[in-house]
Scaffold this active site. Structure first.
Site, PDB file in Angstrom:
ATOM      1  CB  VAL A 185      30.234  35.682  34.245  1.00  0.00           C
ATOM      2  CG1 VAL A 185      31.345  36.326  33.983  1.00  0.00           C
ATOM      3  CG2 VAL A 185      29.251  36.958  34.074  1.00  0.00           C
TER       4      VAL A 185
ATOM      5  CG  ASP B 101      34.077  35.271  42.106  1.00  0.00           C
ATOM      6  OD1 ASP B 101      34.637  36.537  41.790  1.00  0.00           O
ATOM      7  OD2 ASP B 101      34.087  34.456  42.203  1.00  0.00           O
TER       8      ASP B 101
ATOM      9  CE1 TYR C 126      44.645  39.019  31.941  1.00  0.00           C
ATOM     10  CE2 TYR C 126      46.394  40.608  30.911  1.00  0.00           C
ATOM     11  CZ  TYR C 126      44.884  40.625  32.084  1.00  0.00           C
ATOM     12  OH  TYR C 126      44.768  41.618  32.722  1.00  0.00           O
TER      13      TYR C 126
HETATM   14  P1  NAD Z   1      40.985  38.265  40.817  1.00  0.00           P
HETATM   15  O1  NAD Z   1      41.766  37.070  40.495  1.00  0.00           O
HETATM   16  O2  NAD Z   1      41.365  38.938  42.469  1.00  0.00           O
HETATM   17  O3  NAD Z   1      39.779  38.212  40.874  1.00  0.00           O
HETATM   18  C1  NAD Z   1      39.036  37.707  40.327  1.00  0.00           C
HETATM   19  C2  NAD Z   1      37.695  37.262  40.160  1.00  0.00           C
HETATM   20  O4  NAD Z   1      36.617  36.885  39.348  1.00  0.00           O
HETATM   21  C3  NAD Z   1      37.558  36.110  41.176  1.00  0.00           C
HETATM   22  O5  NAD Z   1      36.933  35.848  42.521  1.00  0.00           O
HETATM   23  C4  NAD Z   1      37.517  35.181  40.236  1.00  0.00           C
HETATM   24  O6  NAD Z   1      36.874  33.619  40.921  1.00  0.00           O
HETATM   25  C5  NAD Z   1      36.227  35.900  39.032  1.00  0.00           C
HETATM   26  N1  NAD Z   1      36.219  34.916  37.967  1.00  0.00           N
HETATM   27  C6  NAD Z   1      36.965  34.147  37.585  1.00  0.00           C
HETATM   28  N2  NAD Z   1      36.403  33.521  36.388  1.00  0.00           N
HETATM   29  C7  NAD Z   1      35.170  33.742  36.256  1.00  0.00           C
HETATM   30  C8  NAD Z   1      34.424  33.568  35.509  1.00  0.00           C
HETATM   31  N3  NAD Z   1      33.910  32.721  34.727  1.00  0.00           N
HETATM   32  N4  NAD Z   1      33.097  33.338  35.959  1.00  0.00           N
HETATM   33  C9  NAD Z   1      32.744  34.177  37.302  1.00  0.00           C
HETATM   34  N5  NAD Z   1      33.338  35.179  37.703  1.00  0.00           N
HETATM   35  C10 NAD Z   1      34.766  34.729  37.676  1.00  0.00           C
HETATM   36  O7  NAD Z   1      41.438  39.082  40.162  1.00  0.00           O
HETATM   37  P2  NAD Z   1      42.062  40.562  39.476  1.00  0.00           P
HETATM   38  O8  NAD Z   1      43.294  41.825  39.660  1.00  0.00           O
HETATM   39  O9  NAD Z   1      40.814  41.248  40.833  1.00  0.00           O
HETATM   40  O10 NAD Z   1      40.833  40.724  38.646  1.00  0.00           O
HETATM   41  C11 NAD Z   1      40.121  41.894  37.916  1.00  0.00           C
HETATM   42  C12 NAD Z   1      40.275  42.177  36.430  1.00  0.00           C
HETATM   43  O11 NAD Z   1      41.530  43.029  36.435  1.00  0.00           O
HETATM   44  C13 NAD Z   1      40.792  41.468  35.664  1.00  0.00           C
HETATM   45  O12 NAD Z   1      39.863  41.254  34.312  1.00  0.00           O
HETATM   46  C14 NAD Z   1      42.094  40.925  35.406  1.00  0.00           C
HETATM   47  O13 NAD Z   1      42.468  40.856  33.924  1.00  0.00           O
HETATM   48  C15 NAD Z   1      42.152  42.828  35.852  1.00  0.00           C
HETATM   49  N6  NAD Z   1      44.072  43.165  35.859  1.00  0.00           N
HETATM   50  C16 NAD Z   1      44.254  42.760  36.708  1.00  0.00           C
HETATM   51  C17 NAD Z   1      45.324  43.305  37.617  1.00  0.00           C
HETATM   52  C18 NAD Z   1      46.345  43.110  38.077  1.00  0.00           C
HETATM   53  O14 NAD Z   1      47.599  43.538  38.417  1.00  0.00           O
HETATM   54  N7  NAD Z   1      45.634  42.380  39.166  1.00  0.00           N
HETATM   55  C19 NAD Z   1      46.127  43.899  36.243  1.00  0.00           C
HETATM   56  C20 NAD Z   1      45.641  44.569  34.881  1.00  0.00           C
HETATM   57  C21 NAD Z   1      44.011  44.274  34.831  1.00  0.00           C
END
Ligand code: NAD
Length: 248
Positions: free
Chosen positions: A63, A38, A152
């Site tokens: 990352v 992370d 996105y």
């Molecule tokens: P979240 O923000 O709760 O968790 C994402 C984590 O990724 C965070 O802890 C953040 O610090 C980390 N992160 C961000 N940029 C980073 C980087 N450059 N290097 C390393 N770590 C990094 O979000 P989430 O909702 O759990 O998202 C996870 C995935 O699910 C993402 O790819 C998101 O696009 C996808 N997604 C989420 C939703 C939703 O409704 N939450 C819907 C569709 C897709």
């Protein structure tokens, strides 16, 4: 239940929060040694403090950089069974006329380039082993044009193309590559509405079509299924876990 990942090593990005965190915990609870990535060292520290019983190794860093991708692969060691590319960021719902370069580049770097770099870093070990599973987190925005902003949406369509090409290329090497497309999930993802135009176009529509908000654990169940031997005959698919949104 059987421990599907006993003796295996997994890398999970975005493991500090939301879907990535639930995935890292589930993999470790089912026996994996997990390298948790992370950008937030604080979130990773919280994760390990909350789960001292689990085999978690943490790597804090961006990352999307080559250095961190290599560090993660090195930390995993000689054996890398699972790569879950979960880290991702939103784009403020900015449409084409309003998107700024910084948003576009950051979203493409984290959502797409990071997957390319980390996959490239782990594939030699998977090819050598003749096995491995990769699960990329896409989105409803990878399936349709009405779920996010232009950066996105483009990035998540790219994740699906990346997934299919890589699945095709490495099937003969015993490596499977799949994607999960979440609908709305209750996490810490920041999704501000930075465009009035987008709010007017998407807002009312999304209120009608989104079936409900899922838990990160529900997404972790889909991701770990694709990462496990239970899905041995499945590669190159996009599994929507969205309460039926993609059926609308
Ligand atoms: P979240 O923000 O709760 O968790 C994402 C984590 O990724 C965070 O802890 C953040 O610090 C980390 N992160 C961000 N940029 C980073 C980087 N450059 N290097 C390393 N770590 C990094 O979000 P989430 O909702 O759990 O998202 C996870 C995935 O699910 C993402 O790819 C998101 O696009 C996808 N997604 C989420 C939703 C939703 O409704 N939450 C819907 C569709 C897709």
């Amino acid at each position: 239940t059987t421990a599907r990942f006993e003796g295996r090593t997994a890398i999970v990005t975005g493991a500090g929060s939301g879907i990535g965190r639930a995935t890292a915990v589930r993999l470790a609870q089912e026996g994996a040694r997990v390298v948790a990535s992370d950008i937030s060292a604080e979130r990773l520290a919280e994760l390990t403090a909350e789960h001292p019983e689990l085999a978690l190794v943490t790597v804090a860093g961006d990352v999307s950089t080559e250095a961190v991708a290599r560090q993660l692969a090195a930390e995993a060691g000689d054996r890398i069974d699972v790569l879950a590319n979960v880290a991702g960021i939103m784009d403020g719902f900015l449409p084409a006329a309003e998107v700024d370069d910084a948003t576009w580049e950051r979203v493409m770097n984290v959502n797409v380039t990071a997957i390319m770099r980390l996959t490239r870093a782990v594939l030699p070990k998977m090819i050598e082993a003749g096995s491995g599973t990769i699960v990329n987190v896409a989105s409803e925005a990878g399936l349709r044009g009405s779920a996010a902003g232009v950066a996105y949406t483009t990035s998540k369509h790219a994740v699906i193309g990346y997934t299919k090409n890589t699945a095709f290329m490495y099937a003969p090497k015993g490596i499977r590559v799949n994607a999960v497309a979440p609908g709305a999930v209750a996490t810490n993802i920041e999704a501000p509405w930075n465009s009035e135009w987008a709010a007017g176009r998407l807002g009312p529509l999304m209120q009608v079509v989104i079936p409900g908000v899922a838990t990160p654990e529900q997404l972790a169940a889909a991701i770990t299924w694709l990462a496990s031997d239970d899905s041995a005959n499945v590669t190159g698919v996009v599994l929507a876990s969205d309460g039926g949104w993609s059926a609308i």
